[in-house]
Scaffold this motif. Structure first.
Motif, PDB file in Angstrom:
ATOM      1  N   ARG A  45       0.840  -1.204   0.000  1.00 36.43           N
ATOM      2  CA  ARG A  45       0.000   0.000   0.000  1.00 36.43           C
ATOM      3  C   ARG A  45       0.877   1.258   0.000  1.00 36.43           C
ATOM      4  O   ARG A  45       0.630   2.222  -0.727  1.00 36.43           O
ATOM      5  N   ARG A 114       7.595  -6.946  -6.064  1.00 35.35           N
ATOM      6  CA  ARG A 114       7.568  -8.103  -5.162  1.00 35.35           C
ATOM      7  C   ARG A 114       8.998  -8.457  -4.722  1.00 35.35           C
ATOM      8  O   ARG A 114       9.247  -8.709  -3.553  1.00 35.35           O
ATOM      9  N   ARG A 137      -0.393 -12.357   1.116  1.00 35.96           N
ATOM     10  CA  ARG A 137      -1.016 -13.235   0.123  1.00 35.96           C
ATOM     11  C   ARG A 137      -0.117 -14.418  -0.231  1.00 35.96           C
ATOM     12  O   ARG A 137      -0.590 -15.439  -0.703  1.00 35.96           O
ATOM     13  N   ARG A 164     -14.834  -4.709   5.227  1.00 37.70           N
ATOM     14  CA  ARG A 164     -14.012  -3.732   4.510  1.00 37.70           C
ATOM     15  C   ARG A 164     -14.674  -2.363   4.555  1.00 37.70           C
ATOM     16  O   ARG A 164     -14.016  -1.353   4.731  1.00 37.70           O
ATOM     17  N   ARG A 189     -10.527  -7.683  -6.847  1.00 40.27           N
ATOM     18  CA  ARG A 189      -9.227  -7.758  -6.174  1.00 40.27           C
ATOM     19  C   ARG A 189      -8.810  -9.222  -5.988  1.00 40.27           C
ATOM     20  O   ARG A 189      -7.676  -9.591  -6.245  1.00 40.27           O
ATOM     21  N   ARG A 196      -2.686 -13.359 -10.914  1.00 39.41           N
ATOM     22  CA  ARG A 196      -1.483 -12.712 -11.471  1.00 39.41           C
ATOM     23  C   ARG A 196      -0.386 -13.765 -11.659  1.00 39.41           C
ATOM     24  O   ARG A 196      -0.400 -14.814 -10.992  1.00 39.41           O
TER      25      ARG A 196
HETATM   26  O1   DC Z   1      -3.898  -7.201   2.599  1.00 44.56           O
HETATM   27  P1   DC Z   1      -4.113  -5.862   1.898  1.00 44.56           P
HETATM   28  O2   DC Z   1      -5.525  -5.641   1.459  1.00 44.56           O
HETATM   29  O3   DC Z   1      -3.573  -4.713   2.688  1.00 44.56           O
HETATM   30  O4   DC Z   1      -3.217  -5.955   0.555  1.00 44.56           O
HETATM   31  C1   DC Z   1      -3.218  -4.919  -0.390  1.00 44.56           C
HETATM   32  C2   DC Z   1      -2.831  -5.485  -1.743  1.00 44.56           C
HETATM   33  O5   DC Z   1      -1.469  -5.897  -1.726  1.00 44.56           O
HETATM   34  C3   DC Z   1      -3.657  -6.679  -2.204  1.00 44.56           C
HETATM   35  O6   DC Z   1      -4.226  -6.431  -3.467  1.00 44.56           O
HETATM   36  C4   DC Z   1      -2.701  -7.803  -2.339  1.00 44.56           C
HETATM   37  C5   DC Z   1      -1.342  -7.193  -2.257  1.00 44.56           C
HETATM   38  N1   DC Z   1      -0.467  -7.996  -1.413  1.00 44.56           N
HETATM   39  C6   DC Z   1       0.285  -8.956  -2.025  1.00 44.56           C
HETATM   40  O7   DC Z   1       0.191  -9.140  -3.227  1.00 44.56           O
HETATM   41  N2   DC Z   1       1.152  -9.699  -1.280  1.00 44.56           N
HETATM   42  C7   DC Z   1       1.257  -9.519   0.035  1.00 44.56           C
HETATM   43  N3   DC Z   1       2.119 -10.257   0.743  1.00 44.56           N
HETATM   44  C8   DC Z   1       0.456  -8.559   0.685  1.00 44.56           C
HETATM   45  C9   DC Z   1      -0.418  -7.812  -0.072  1.00 44.56           C
END
Ligand code: DC
Length: 235
Positions: A45, A114, A137, A164, A189, A196
């Motif tokens: 974020r 990433r 994630r 949310r 989302r 992806r």
């Molecule tokens: O958990 P969150 O809603 O704050 O995550 C925001 C975005 O970041 C969400 O679209 C997925 C991505 N994200 C990710 O790809 N890998 C992570 N380890 C954490 C978040």
């Protein structure tokens, strides 16, 4: 057990879709157990917000590299207060806005982003004085494939949208978005995060699926603590 796993803090990986309750549940469990909570979504974020602040398109690799460099040089996470600073600016109040979530989902698709955030996530977790719960994630699949416990936290789309909405209202006040709007946004989302190419969200083979649809916050917190106890990670 190798020497690395003998010396590092205990790591619990918690992955799952938006609104499954990860951050509220993990933050409280960590506070109660005196563990560190590492919210990796906050890093994505913050990078998305920083790119916006610098006028950098969210999908432009080379320009994003400059943003990532600035982030690496000047971002600071305060474990105790759970605040994220970039330079002198406290990004924390902006992190839970819709703008930040959308920007994060976009930059999270980029392998450069990433790769650049991987060492931050590992360092924040591995410097935890006791143990760390790390939510995201791809924590159990990519960042800590050797985590002591892996959980995939989920809930129904309806519940997640409701949570949310409350979170957005808490961060930014009354919003023009309806429950249906949020449900559509979350479904999109989920699709982006799980389809992806780079580190898609998926359930690790050895993860425990933890469905919070029918749990209130207190029940979910107690159940997570129970899992940690059952695994021998806490007393
Ligand atoms: O958990 P969150 O809603 O704050 O995550 C925001 C975005 O970041 C969400 O679209 C997925 C991505 N994200 C990710 O790809 N890998 C992570 N380890 C954490 C978040």
């Amino acid at each position: 057990m190798n020497i690395y796993s003998m010396t590092r803090p205990k790591i619990v990986a918690v992955d799952g879709p938006a609104g499954s309750g990860k951050s509220s549940i993990c933050a409280t469990v960590c506070r109660d157990l005196n563990w560190s909570y590492v919210n990796t979504g906050a890093l994505y974020r913050a990078v998305g917000l920083l790119a916006g602040d610098r006028g950098v398109p969210l999908t432009e690799g080379p320009a994003l590299s400059r943003v990532l460099h600035e982030f690496a040089e000047s971002a600071r996470w305060e474990h105790e207060s759970a605040r994220l600073f970039v330079g002198v600016e406290d990004f924390t109040p902006r992190l839970n806005t819709v703008e930040a979530g959308n920007a994060a989902s976009c930059v999270a698709k980029m392998p450069t982003v990433r790769d650049a955030l991987m060492p931050h996530q590992r360092k924040l977790s591995l410097t935890a004085p006791r143990g760390a719960i790390v939510d995201g994630r791809d924590i159990g699949t990519v960042v800590f494939p050797d985590a002591d416990l892996k959980i995939f936290m989920t809930a129904s789309l309806e519940q997640r949208a409701m949570r949310r909405l409350k979170q957005i209202e808490k961060a930014s006040g009354p919003t023009e978005f309806s429950h249906d709007d949020i449900m559509r946004a979350i479904a999109l989302r989920d699709q982006q995060d799980s389809q992806r190419d780079s580190a898609p969200m998926r359930i690790a083979d050895d993860a425990i699926v933890f469905d919070t649809s029918h749990m209130n916050l207190e029940m979910a917190i107690e159940s997570l603590k129970e899992l940690l106890r059952a695994k021998g990670l806490v007393k």
